[in-house]
Design an enzyme around this catalytic site. Structure first.
Site, PDB file in Angstrom:
ATOM      1  NE  ARG A  83      -3.996  -2.188   2.027  1.00 26.28           N
ATOM      2  CZ  ARG A  83      -5.103  -2.277   2.755  1.00 26.28           C
ATOM      3  NH1 ARG A  83      -5.367  -1.358   3.666  1.00 26.28           N
ATOM      4  NH2 ARG A  83      -5.942  -3.283   2.592  1.00 26.28           N
ATOM      5  CE  LYS A  89      -4.290  -4.153   7.195  1.00 18.62           C
ATOM      6  NZ  LYS A  89      -5.277  -3.195   7.708  1.00 18.62           N
ATOM      7  CE  LYS A 136      -1.683  -0.867   6.467  1.00 20.11           C
ATOM      8  NZ  LYS A 136      -2.449  -0.408   7.644  1.00 20.11           N
ATOM      9  CB  CYS A 148      -9.710   5.185  12.607  1.00 20.52           C
ATOM     10  SG  CYS A 148     -11.030   4.599  13.698  1.00 20.52           S
TER      11      CYS A 148
END
Length: 576
Positions: free
Chosen positions: A142, A210, A212, A436
């Site tokens: 990502r 994912k 990172k 968030c």
């Protein structure tokens, strides 16, 4: 034989390299949604389908479809945008999104409230300003984060350059993005043909989960390097970058009630030279591609691969694929994870006249919008129209107005003042606060975060005033669920949503981001949070040792036990 792989693995395998039926689904006007499988595939294109949970119940009673819309996340390695791009993003926010720009915890922007009929137009508008959303989400590498502001020093520029190079190297090769959103057009600055369909790094199944990557420049750990799958720590000797310490296996997500899932801080893998760094990234990714868990997505991140296989075995395999061995990690020191709010000058410019000015502006929870008496979005738009600085998104949801002259510095200050935007922050706690989005758009949220944290900080500031700690830097982070998007388990005060209005309270993380926190209290509301923290603040004020941070004090004071490793995150918990 039964296929034990998770459903997502099957979806990826049969997606025709991330195409699925997305193109056809965009044409279906009878629904604001897309097909279930496509809801997974669109993540690889930088978007999530969401609905407004504030009106979900009411619409359900009326037998109406959910109020679907899409969140779109940009891929901006290093977080740098030009004034022209900023103006383009501001226009998109009004034309297609909900009128706000949302800085994320990954040095980029999210746009919320984009309806399906505007998805393609929005993607094309990003392309018009030479930005894209490919691989901003999904089971791929990502958005790559780098130490905030490449203009700050030579090492920061080298960190930025490495981050951009890794981002390009690990970008999916599929032409699906260009075909679906750009009618097969080629992005202006793309380095490879738009319709090249081979995936030499990812294969047809991409990664198990994912991935990172971050790049840090000590002493600032502003990218939270220990929270990520792969990290690079700049080693500078006599003013020159000699290479990178490499970290692997960090990750924040977990599941409430499942002790087989836990946040984990990254391990030091070794040291590599500058010309080896990209190859290291590729080989770490391919080992995770081949070794990662494809049956249980809750255990599919690299952190669990290393937990299960062992760091030494993982290192051996990476070295085998590289064809060389890592050197031993070199000494370094991190002092904190926060942004230095306010003005700074270029660090290593040879002449005073070359020392440009850089303003790190605090943006509460990353939400750029206007409100009465505080027209933040308008002020930033006017500054972009002047074209007197670059803009840099930080990993702490703030924005840097970078590379300004002394004359431009005065103009920037005047614009902010005219729109009621102060450069000061009310407390050290607020200065280090992050959340968030959570409700109403995130489908995973169990509780509020962005809409709740500012009021909680205000209440806690009264307790800090009593303790004489208002100016002290204390890191507080909140998420609406345990997935950890705002990295709460590396905050000195971490709050994780359990139910509406109720949170788990964590304490004891290291101020420099190198140690996880520990659960202190479960299912606490606002009043209980304040009542638990106020006596700790007072004790900290009276009993702290010289240079001791709040997280360290919480452990020494006996409030929580230390968490020496992620697999001990759930152990030695004594709830109050």
């Amino acid at each position: 034989m039964t296929d034990k792989r998770s459903k997502n693995e099957i979806i990826k395998e049969h997606s025709h390299q991330l195409r699925g039926t997305l193109a056809e689904g965009l044409l279906k006007v009878e629904t604001g949604a897309i097909a279930e499988d496509d809801q997974q595939l669109i993540k690889f294109h930088g978007s999530y389908i969401q609905d407004d949970r504030d009106v979900r119940g009411e619409r359900g009673k009326k037998k109406l479809e959910k109020a679907y819309s899409f969140m779109i996340r940009l891929r901006i390695p290093g977080g740098v945008v030009t004034p022209k791009q900023w103006l383009g993003l501001d226009t998109i926010a009004s034309t297609y999104a909900n009128g706000t720009m949302r800085l994320t915890t990954r040095e980029t922007f999210q746009f919320h409230g984009v309806i399906k009929s505007n998805l393609k137009r929005t993607m094309q508008s990003f392309n018009d300003i030479c930005l894209d959303t490919l691989a901003a989400c999904g089971d791929v590498n990502r958005n790559v984060m780098t130490a905030a502001n490449p203009h700050l020093s030579k090492a920061h520029k080298q960190a930025y350059d490495l981050g951009k190079a890794i981002s390009e190297h690990l970008l999916p090769r599929t032409g699906a993005y260009h075909e679906i959103w750009l009618d097969g057009e080629k992005v202006e600055d793309a380095s490879r043909p738009a319709k090249k369909d081979e995936e030499p790094i990812y294969g047809v199944h991409y990664l198990p989960r994912k991935f990172k990557v971050v790049v840090a420049v000590p002493p600032d750990n502003d990218v939270d390097i220990y929270a990520h799958d792969l990290g690079y720590i700049a080693i500078v000797e006599k003013g020159e970058l000699v290479g990178w310490n490499v970290t692997v296996g960090g990750g924040m997500g977990m599941t409430h009630g499942d002790t087989n899932t836990f946040p984990r801080t990254a391990d030091l893998l070794g040291f590599c030279k500058p010309d080896q760094a990209i190859d290291v990234a590729e080989k770490v990714v391919t080992v995770q591609r081949d070794w990662g868990n494809r049956e249980n997505r809750a255990r599919a991140r690299l952190k669990y691969t290393i937990e299960d296989r062992g760091l030494d075995n993982f290192r051996d395999e990476v070295e085998r694929r590289l064809g060389f061995k890592f050197e031993k990690p070199k000494p370094f020191k991190f002092t904190g994870t926060g942004d230095k709010i306010g003005w700074r000058q270029t660090i290593d410019a040879k002449k005073t006249s070359d020392k440009a000015w850089h303003l790190t502006l605090f943006v509460e929870n990353g939400r750029i919008k206007d409100r009465p008496g505080y027209a933040l979005r308008t002020a930033l738009r006017e500054i972009a129209e002047l074209g007197i600085c670059d803009f840099v998104c930080t990993a702490n949801q703030n924005v840097i107005l970078a590379n300004a002259t002394a004359k431009a510095k005065s103009k920037i200050e005047a614009v902010f003042k005219s729109h009621g935007v102060s450069l000061d922050v009310s407390s050290g706690l607020r200065r280090n606060a992050m959340s968030c989005v959570a409700l109403p758009t995130c489908g995973l949220a169990l509780a509020e975060a962005e809409r709740f944290l500012p009021d909680l900080v205000t209440a806690l500031e009264e307790s800090l005033d009593k303790a004489g700690l208002n100016d002290d830097d204390i890191v507080i982070r909140m998420t609406g669920c345990p997935n950890g998007c705002a990295r709460p388990y590396l905050a000195e005060i971490g709050l994780v949503g359990r139910n509406p209005g109720l949170y788990n309270l964590y304490l004891g993380a290291a101020f420099n981001g190198s140690r996880l926190s520990k659960l202190y209290a479960q299912d606490v509301d606002k009043q209980r949070i304040v009542s638990l923290l106020e006596p700790l603040f007072i004790a900290y004020s009276k009993e702290r040792e010289k240079g001791e941070h709040f997280g360290d004090f919480a452990i020494r004071h006996g409030a929580v036990a230390i968490t020496p490793a992620g697999n001990q995150f759930h152990s030695d918990v004594k709830l109050v």
